[in-house]
Design a protein around this motif. Structure first.
Motif, mmCIF file in Angstrom:
data_model
loop_
_atom_site.group_PDB
_atom_site.id
_atom_site.type_symbol
_atom_site.label_atom_id
_atom_site.label_comp_id
_atom_site.label_asym_id
_atom_site.label_seq_id
_atom_site.Cartn_x
_atom_site.Cartn_y
_atom_site.Cartn_z
ATOM 1 N N THR A 157 0.829 -1.216 0.000
ATOM 2 C CA THR A 157 0.000 0.000 0.000
ATOM 3 C C THR A 157 0.862 1.265 0.000
ATOM 4 O O THR A 157 0.341 2.362 -0.215
ATOM 5 N N LEU A 159 2.901 1.913 -2.243
ATOM 6 C CA LEU A 159 3.012 2.287 -3.650
ATOM 7 C C LEU A 159 1.854 3.200 -4.032
ATOM 8 O O LEU A 159 0.695 2.908 -3.743
ATOM 9 N N GLY A 160 2.157 4.298 -4.692
ATOM 10 C CA GLY A 160 1.105 5.173 -5.189
ATOM 11 C C GLY A 160 0.553 4.656 -6.502
ATOM 12 O O GLY A 160 -0.607 4.851 -6.842
ATOM 13 N N ASN A 161 1.428 3.977 -7.250
ATOM 14 C CA ASN A 161 1.028 3.390 -8.522
ATOM 15 C C ASN A 161 1.774 2.074 -8.664
ATOM 16 O O ASN A 161 2.950 1.998 -8.350
ATOM 17 N N SER A 162 1.072 1.030 -9.116
ATOM 18 C CA SER A 162 1.740 -0.260 -9.260
ATOM 19 C C SER A 162 1.469 -0.906 -10.617
ATOM 20 O O SER A 162 1.881 -2.043 -10.841
ATOM 21 N N TYR A 163 0.780 -0.173 -11.506
ATOM 22 C CA TYR A 163 0.477 -0.758 -12.806
ATOM 23 C C TYR A 163 0.536 0.305 -13.888
ATOM 24 O O TYR A 163 -0.002 1.385 -13.687
ATOM 25 N N ASP A 167 5.952 1.434 -14.009
ATOM 26 C CA ASP A 167 5.591 2.754 -13.481
ATOM 27 C C ASP A 167 5.414 2.747 -11.960
ATOM 28 O O ASP A 167 4.911 3.711 -11.383
ATOM 29 N N GLY A 168 5.815 1.647 -11.318
ATOM 30 C CA GLY A 168 5.711 1.568 -9.858
ATOM 31 C C GLY A 168 6.447 2.722 -9.189
ATOM 32 O O GLY A 168 7.575 3.056 -9.570
ATOM 33 N N SER A 171 4.021 6.339 -3.097
ATOM 34 C CA SER A 171 3.041 7.428 -3.097
ATOM 35 C C SER A 171 3.663 8.698 -2.522
ATOM 36 O O SER A 171 4.655 8.655 -1.786
ATOM 37 N N ASN A 205 -9.959 -5.718 -6.167
ATOM 38 C CA ASN A 205 -10.077 -5.203 -7.543
ATOM 39 C C ASN A 205 -10.482 -6.327 -8.494
ATOM 40 O O ASN A 205 -9.820 -6.563 -9.511
ATOM 41 N N SER A 236 6.853 -3.877 -9.430
ATOM 42 C CA SER A 236 6.457 -2.488 -9.165
ATOM 43 C C SER A 236 7.241 -1.934 -7.968
ATOM 44 O O SER A 236 7.582 -0.747 -7.940
ATOM 45 N N ALA A 240 9.805 1.239 -8.080
ATOM 46 C CA ALA A 240 9.752 2.314 -7.084
ATOM 47 C C ALA A 240 11.119 2.524 -6.439
ATOM 48 O O ALA A 240 11.540 3.667 -6.198
#
Length: 332
Positions: A157, A159-163, A167-168, A171, A205, A236, A240
């Motif tokens: 959690t 990670l702000g973006n994982s897909y 692009d991981g 946040s 999801n 991801s 990051a």
């Protein structure tokens, strides 16, 4: 000839070639139950199943005693409720003197996990880095820095973006918290411990994530070149790490599991499929880091009938409290 052979065997075992379980997955020792076997019986169960790594969630001296001479690699935890007490050198030295030094000679302590899933907004967030630094100082003072790496366990959690995985990125809210911690890990050659759960990603999801993608049963790659969700989550994290200048920090999967009852997708069949495929899969690497194996700890050894939270939390065990296996798994 026999002397030469013995010498050769000694060299091979010291490099890990002969040690059974060196490439095996680990299993987390969850202990929130009132019906579980003794510590010695648990360690014997690890040994009889060829499980070469264990994660302890608190400094459990009974388990550490049972692990003496077992050759099982250990992640030992500073639990969250002890973070503040070890965030200065005196407290950390006391902790290491009590829980590490007496065992380091004949227990294979590999990592100390300083905190588990502490989030940037938590009251304890400010204690994690000082605790890491103080425990590292105490480990170095005990001359154990070559044997034991000091890290912390995060969840995805942060990670702000994982897909897509490339692009991981951490946040915005997590970045100022996690970046100094990652710099500490990079400086000390320590891995990042990460709890990686395709199960929760799938449950949260379902409109975009197929069960087959979470269970390693999907045929062929998706549009960004991934065949399973586990690899996508791990990569991801690597993406990051690269974005904060820490491409040399390795990810160790310090927890991953699937519940057998209590919620969506939580069946014995799905869980057995997940664990079997995960064990097989982590012998290799991910698309981003193809040179495996991926050091991975399954969650968890037993169902935990006193665990709080959602009903699924009680049903992650690989074994029943009577030590019988819930699934047919080969750990090596």
């Amino acid at each position: 000839m026999s002397a030469l052979l013995l010498l050769l065997l000694g060299v091979l075992s010291s490099t890990g070639v002969l040690l059974t379980g060196v490439e095996s997955v680990g299993v987390c020792y969850g202990g929130n139950g009132n019906n579980l076997p003794t510590k010695q019986a648990v360690v014997n169960l690890y040994k009889s199943n060829g499980i070469g790594k264990i994660r302890l969630y608190y400094p459990d001296e009974g388990a550490l005693q049972a692990l003496r001479g077992s050759n099982i690699e250990v992640i030992l935890a500073v639990p969250n409720d002890q973070l503040q007490s070890v965030s200065n050198n005196g407290g950390a030295t006391n902790w290491v003197n009590k829980y590490v030094k007496p065992y380091a000679g004949n227990v294979k302590l590999k990592y100390i996990a300083v905190g588990n899933e502490v989030h940037p907004g938590d009251a304890l967030a400010g204690s994690v880095l000082p605790a890491l630094q103080s425990i590292q100082n105490a480990i170095s003072a005990a001359n154990l820095q070559g044997q034991i790496k000091v890290s912390t366990a995060i969840d995805t959690t942060l990670l702000g973006n994982s897909y897509p995985p490339k692009d991981g990125v951490f946040s915005n809210s997590a970045s100022s918290y996690i970046t100094p911690i990652i710099n500490f890990l990079a400086k000390n050659g320590a891995p990042l411990l990460a709890n990686v759960y395709p199960y929760f990603a799938y449950v949260n999801n379902q409109q975009n994530i197929g069960l087959d993608y979470a269970l390693f049963t999907k045929q062929g790659n998706n549009e960004v070149g991934y065949q399973n969700l586990f690899d996508a989550l791990v990569d991801s994290l690597y993406a990051a790490l690269e974005k904060v200048g820490a491409s040399n920090v390795k990810v160790v999967v310090s927890e991953s599991g699937w519940p057998s009852q209590g919620g969506v997708g939580a069946t014995v069949q799905n869980a057995g499929t997940y664990y079997r495929n995960l064990i097989k899969h982590v012998k290799g690497g991910t698309p981003k880091r193809p040179n495996g194996p991926i050091e991975t700890y399954l969650f968890a050894m037993f169902d935990e009938n006193q665990k709080g939270g959602a009903e699924t939390e009680k049903h992650f065990g690989l074994f029943r409290p009577d030590k019988s296996p819930k699934y047919q798994l080969s750990f090596n």
